[in-house]
Design a protein around this motif. Structure first.
Motif, PDB file in Angstrom:
ATOM      1  N   VAL A 161     -55.985 -76.884 -10.147  1.00  0.00           N
ATOM      2  CA  VAL A 161     -56.052 -75.427  -9.987  1.00  0.00           C
ATOM      3  C   VAL A 161     -54.709 -74.822 -10.390  1.00  0.00           C
ATOM      4  O   VAL A 161     -53.645 -75.353 -10.040  1.00  0.00           O
ATOM      5  CB  VAL A 161     -56.372 -75.039  -8.523  1.00  0.00           C
ATOM      6  N   PHE A 162     -54.762 -73.723 -11.138  1.00  0.00           N
ATOM      7  CA  PHE A 162     -53.559 -73.003 -11.562  1.00  0.00           C
ATOM      8  C   PHE A 162     -53.599 -71.596 -10.972  1.00  0.00           C
ATOM      9  O   PHE A 162     -54.589 -70.885 -11.149  1.00  0.00           O
ATOM     10  CB  PHE A 162     -53.505 -72.879 -13.084  1.00  0.00           C
ATOM     11  N   CYS A 163     -52.526 -71.201 -10.297  1.00  0.00           N
ATOM     12  CA  CYS A 163     -52.388 -69.833  -9.796  1.00  0.00           C
ATOM     13  C   CYS A 163     -51.244 -69.196 -10.566  1.00  0.00           C
ATOM     14  O   CYS A 163     -50.069 -69.510 -10.327  1.00  0.00           O
ATOM     15  CB  CYS A 163     -52.092 -69.837  -8.301  1.00  0.00           C
ATOM     16  N   LEU A 164     -51.573 -68.311 -11.488  1.00  0.00           N
ATOM     17  CA  LEU A 164     -50.576 -67.758 -12.402  1.00  0.00           C
ATOM     18  C   LEU A 164     -50.359 -66.278 -12.120  1.00  0.00           C
ATOM     19  O   LEU A 164     -51.291 -65.472 -12.212  1.00  0.00           O
ATOM     20  CB  LEU A 164     -51.023 -67.969 -13.850  1.00  0.00           C
ATOM     21  N   GLN A 165     -49.130 -65.942 -11.771  1.00  0.00           N
ATOM     22  CA  GLN A 165     -48.769 -64.551 -11.554  1.00  0.00           C
ATOM     23  C   GLN A 165     -48.078 -64.011 -12.809  1.00  0.00           C
ATOM     24  O   GLN A 165     -47.503 -64.770 -13.589  1.00  0.00           O
ATOM     25  CB  GLN A 165     -47.831 -64.397 -10.351  1.00  0.00           C
ATOM     26  N   GLU A 166     -48.148 -62.681 -12.990  1.00  0.00           N
ATOM     27  CA  GLU A 166     -47.630 -62.031 -14.202  1.00  0.00           C
ATOM     28  C   GLU A 166     -48.226 -62.691 -15.449  1.00  0.00           C
ATOM     29  O   GLU A 166     -47.558 -62.925 -16.455  1.00  0.00           O
ATOM     30  CB  GLU A 166     -46.096 -62.042 -14.243  1.00  0.00           C
ATOM     31  N   PHE A 167     -49.519 -62.960 -15.362  1.00  0.00           N
ATOM     32  CA  PHE A 167     -50.249 -63.561 -16.471  1.00  0.00           C
ATOM     33  C   PHE A 167     -50.363 -62.561 -17.617  1.00  0.00           C
ATOM     34  O   PHE A 167     -50.433 -61.355 -17.410  1.00  0.00           O
ATOM     35  CB  PHE A 167     -51.640 -63.984 -15.994  1.00  0.00           C
ATOM     36  N   TYR A 168     -50.414 -63.090 -18.840  1.00  0.00           N
ATOM     37  CA  TYR A 168     -50.498 -62.251 -20.032  1.00  0.00           C
ATOM     38  C   TYR A 168     -51.456 -62.906 -21.020  1.00  0.00           C
ATOM     39  O   TYR A 168     -51.342 -64.100 -21.311  1.00  0.00           O
ATOM     40  CB  TYR A 168     -49.104 -62.122 -20.667  1.00  0.00           C
ATOM     41  N   SER A 169     -52.397 -62.116 -21.527  1.00  0.00           N
ATOM     42  CA  SER A 169     -53.303 -62.614 -22.559  1.00  0.00           C
ATOM     43  C   SER A 169     -53.606 -61.478 -23.520  1.00  0.00           C
ATOM     44  O   SER A 169     -54.021 -60.400 -23.095  1.00  0.00           O
ATOM     45  CB  SER A 169     -54.603 -63.136 -21.941  1.00  0.00           C
ATOM     46  N   ARG A 170     -53.395 -61.727 -24.787  1.00  0.00           N
ATOM     47  CA  ARG A 170     -53.626 -60.704 -25.793  1.00  0.00           C
ATOM     48  C   ARG A 170     -55.074 -60.785 -26.264  1.00  0.00           C
ATOM     49  O   ARG A 170     -55.523 -61.817 -26.786  1.00  0.00           O
ATOM     50  CB  ARG A 170     -52.657 -60.889 -26.964  1.00  0.00           C
ATOM     51  N   ASN A 185     -54.447 -65.533 -27.061  1.00  0.00           N
ATOM     52  CA  ASN A 185     -55.525 -65.323 -26.108  1.00  0.00           C
ATOM     53  C   ASN A 185     -55.439 -66.467 -25.086  1.00  0.00           C
ATOM     54  O   ASN A 185     -56.023 -67.533 -25.259  1.00  0.00           O
ATOM     55  CB  ASN A 185     -56.890 -65.306 -26.801  1.00  0.00           C
ATOM     56  N   ASN A 186     -54.706 -66.228 -24.017  1.00  0.00           N
ATOM     57  CA  ASN A 186     -54.405 -67.300 -23.067  1.00  0.00           C
ATOM     58  C   ASN A 186     -55.565 -67.627 -22.136  1.00  0.00           C
ATOM     59  O   ASN A 186     -55.568 -68.685 -21.496  1.00  0.00           O
ATOM     60  CB  ASN A 186     -53.152 -66.941 -22.272  1.00  0.00           C
ATOM     61  N   PHE A 187     -56.561 -66.760 -22.066  1.00  0.00           N
ATOM     62  CA  PHE A 187     -57.791 -67.135 -21.367  1.00  0.00           C
ATOM     63  C   PHE A 187     -58.438 -68.324 -22.085  1.00  0.00           C
ATOM     64  O   PHE A 187     -58.961 -69.240 -21.450  1.00  0.00           O
ATOM     65  CB  PHE A 187     -58.771 -65.960 -21.329  1.00  0.00           C
ATOM     66  N   LYS A 188     -58.357 -68.295 -23.412  1.00  0.00           N
ATOM     67  CA  LYS A 188     -58.935 -69.392 -24.185  1.00  0.00           C
ATOM     68  C   LYS A 188     -57.994 -70.589 -24.253  1.00  0.00           C
ATOM     69  O   LYS A 188     -58.404 -71.726 -24.078  1.00  0.00           O
ATOM     70  CB  LYS A 188     -59.271 -68.914 -25.603  1.00  0.00           C
ATOM     71  N   ARG A 189     -56.698 -70.314 -24.491  1.00  0.00           N
ATOM     72  CA  ARG A 189     -55.746 -71.410 -24.705  1.00  0.00           C
ATOM     73  C   ARG A 189     -55.531 -72.255 -23.445  1.00  0.00           C
ATOM     74  O   ARG A 189     -55.324 -73.460 -23.530  1.00  0.00           O
ATOM     75  CB  ARG A 189     -54.396 -70.857 -25.180  1.00  0.00           C
ATOM     76  N   ILE A 190     -55.557 -71.584 -22.283  1.00  0.00           N
ATOM     77  CA  ILE A 190     -55.334 -72.317 -21.034  1.00  0.00           C
ATOM     78  C   ILE A 190     -56.656 -72.660 -20.354  1.00  0.00           C
ATOM     79  O   ILE A 190     -56.797 -73.730 -19.763  1.00  0.00           O
ATOM     80  CB  ILE A 190     -54.440 -71.494 -20.081  1.00  0.00           C
ATOM     81  N   GLY A 191     -57.626 -71.746 -20.466  1.00  0.00           N
ATOM     82  CA  GLY A 191     -58.877 -71.922 -19.742  1.00  0.00           C
ATOM     83  C   GLY A 191     -59.994 -72.555 -20.537  1.00  0.00           C
ATOM     84  O   GLY A 191     -60.336 -73.719 -20.361  1.00  0.00           O
ATOM     85  N   VAL A 222     -54.213 -64.657 -12.465  1.00  0.00           N
ATOM     86  CA  VAL A 222     -55.388 -65.436 -12.882  1.00  0.00           C
ATOM     87  C   VAL A 222     -55.379 -66.780 -12.157  1.00  0.00           C
ATOM     88  O   VAL A 222     -54.331 -67.412 -11.999  1.00  0.00           O
ATOM     89  CB  VAL A 222     -55.412 -65.665 -14.412  1.00  0.00           C
ATOM     90  N   ILE A 223     -56.554 -67.194 -11.707  1.00  0.00           N
ATOM     91  CA  ILE A 223     -56.751 -68.520 -11.129  1.00  0.00           C
ATOM     92  C   ILE A 223     -57.654 -69.302 -12.074  1.00  0.00           C
ATOM     93  O   ILE A 223     -58.769 -68.874 -12.371  1.00  0.00           O
ATOM     94  CB  ILE A 223     -57.405 -68.438  -9.733  1.00  0.00           C
ATOM     95  N   PHE A 224     -57.159 -70.438 -12.578  1.00  0.00           N
ATOM     96  CA  PHE A 224     -57.954 -71.359 -13.373  1.00  0.00           C
ATOM     97  C   PHE A 224     -58.276 -72.573 -12.513  1.00  0.00           C
ATOM     98  O   PHE A 224     -57.443 -73.017 -11.713  1.00  0.00           O
ATOM     99  CB  PHE A 224     -57.186 -71.825 -14.617  1.00  0.00           C
ATOM    100  N   SER A 225     -59.455 -73.132 -12.702  1.00  0.00           N
ATOM    101  CA  SER A 225     -59.853 -74.287 -11.898  1.00  0.00           C
ATOM    102  C   SER A 225     -60.680 -75.274 -12.705  1.00  0.00           C
ATOM    103  O   SER A 225     -61.561 -74.886 -13.478  1.00  0.00           O
ATOM    104  CB  SER A 225     -60.673 -73.826 -10.679  1.00  0.00           C
TER     105      SER A 225
END
Length: 377
Positions: free
Chosen positions: A141-150, A157-163, A187-190
């Motif tokens: 699980v990743f808890c990311l604060q001050e997340f940024y995705s273009r 596009n960090n939703f795609k690159r990380i998730g 953002v929380i990734f799991s």
């Protein structure tokens, strides 16, 4: 004559030691005082590490002198052990029980992946090294604060690159900002399915503020754990503010101005975070599942905010980490403002502060949690 001097010296050191113990006592009492009720208590509590260190030095002094007066600092040391543990954690390595159900959680304020540190023709340049480090970390699980995705970018596009690229589930609590329409927030990734999620928007912040908490109920092979990613009110102190205060030493008028500016910002932060942590705790204590509460709390372990969390929850660094565990990567050393707390039903193992990732103004932290069988809770 020598005996008289020795007695005077002993009385002086005893008096100073007594004052330090009183300082410790007042500092501990100030941890219990809401800053909105009496804001100076926040500054007294902030100074508590100084009293703890001095008391420990007095203990060494009396031990070396082989004096029975060591009873005073030793008593304060024993009674204040929990506060010493906040200052420096000491834990001997323990192995995760064989066959235990575990969950590894990483929390990281990614500083918008440095998107605004270098701007060329109005287009933010993102730190791809930091993005890749996060994406490839083995946490569940990743808890990311001050997340940024273009949004309109394949590269950022960090939703795609990380998730999506790694098959991770996500819960996002973001707002759309800047001229290239980037998503900003928490953002929380799991690796495990997210059953439900939500956002706590604190009453004393704007709807679009980055200061909020996101939560997600995660199904870990049949057991549900609620994970919170938190970003409390910032201290709003920049590096130049600290530099200006230091450079003003020697100029009385300028030093007073800069010091008041720092004190005003600290006071505002104390009051805001105290209100936010109460909202957060109300939500956590109503959780039907074991909870992990992690993120950027913007307060040190000697604050009302941290103390309220520590009353209700266990701290992972204190229970499974070692050393000071500083997480702020800036001009002020030894600040631990990022934390992971957890409730009953869980036990922390292998807490780490990842100093190898120094591209943000915060260091990432991670811990492994064992989900206790319900019969053991």
């Amino acid at each position: 004559m020598a005996g008289t001097f020795k007695n005077i010296r002993r009385r002086v050191w005893l008096t100073l030691n007594t004052l330090v113990v009183l300082w410790m006592l007042v500092g501990v009492l100030c941890l219990q005082v809401p800053p909105s009720t009496f804001w100076p208590a926040g500054f007294v509590a902030f100074s508590l590490p100084g009293a703890l260190v001095l008391n420990f030095l007095f203990l060494i002094y009396w031990v070396l002198r082989r004096s029975w007066l060591l009873v005073l600092p030793l008593s304060a040391f024993i009674l204040g052990w929990n506060y010493y543990a906040r200052l420096v954690a000491i834990n001997f390595g323990k192995d995760v029980p064989e066959g235990a159900k575990t969950l590894q959680v990483m929390s990281f304020n990614v500083h918008v992946f440095n998107a605004y540190d270098k701007i060329v023709k109005g287009v933010p340049q993102v730190s791809t090294d930091m993005i890749d480090w996060v994406a490839q970390h083995p946490a569940d699980v990743f808890c990311l604060q001050e997340f940024y995705s273009r949004v309109n970018s394949i590269e950022y596009n960090n939703f795609k690159r990380i998730g999506e690229r790694y098959g991770r589930y996500k819960f996002a609590s973001t707002s759309v900002g800047d001229r290239v329409k980037a998503d900003l927030g928490i953002v929380i990734f799991s690796k495990y399915p997210i059953v439900e999620g939500g956002t706590i928007r604190f009453d004393n912040t704007h709807q679009r503020s980055a200061n909020r908490a996101a939560w997600a109920d995660i199904n870990v092979n049949g057991d549900t754990v609620r994970v919170y990613a938190v970003h409390l009110q910032s201290m709003s102190i920049k590096a130049e503010d600290i530099e200006n205060t230091y450079s003003a030493i020697g100029n009385e008028e300028s030093f007073k101005k800069e010091s008041r500016n720092l004190a005003r910002r600290l006071r505002s932060g104390f009051i805001s975070r105290a209100a936010q942590v109460q909202e957060l705790l109300e939500h956590v204590q109503a959780s039907p599942y074991p909870a992990i509460v992690c993120g950027d709390f913007n307060d040190i372990p000697f604050s009302y905010t941290y103390n309220e969390l520590a009353k209700a929850l266990q701290n992972s660094h204190e229970k499974a980490g070692n050393g000071v565990g500083a997480t702020y990567n800036g001009l002020i050393p030894f600040l631990r403002i990022d934390n992971q707390f957890y409730s009953q039903g869980l036990e922390a193992y292998n807490f780490q502060t990842h100093y190898e990732m120094g591209l943000s103004d915060h260091f990432p932290i991670s811990a492994t949690y064992v989900l206790k069988p319900k019969s053991e809770e």
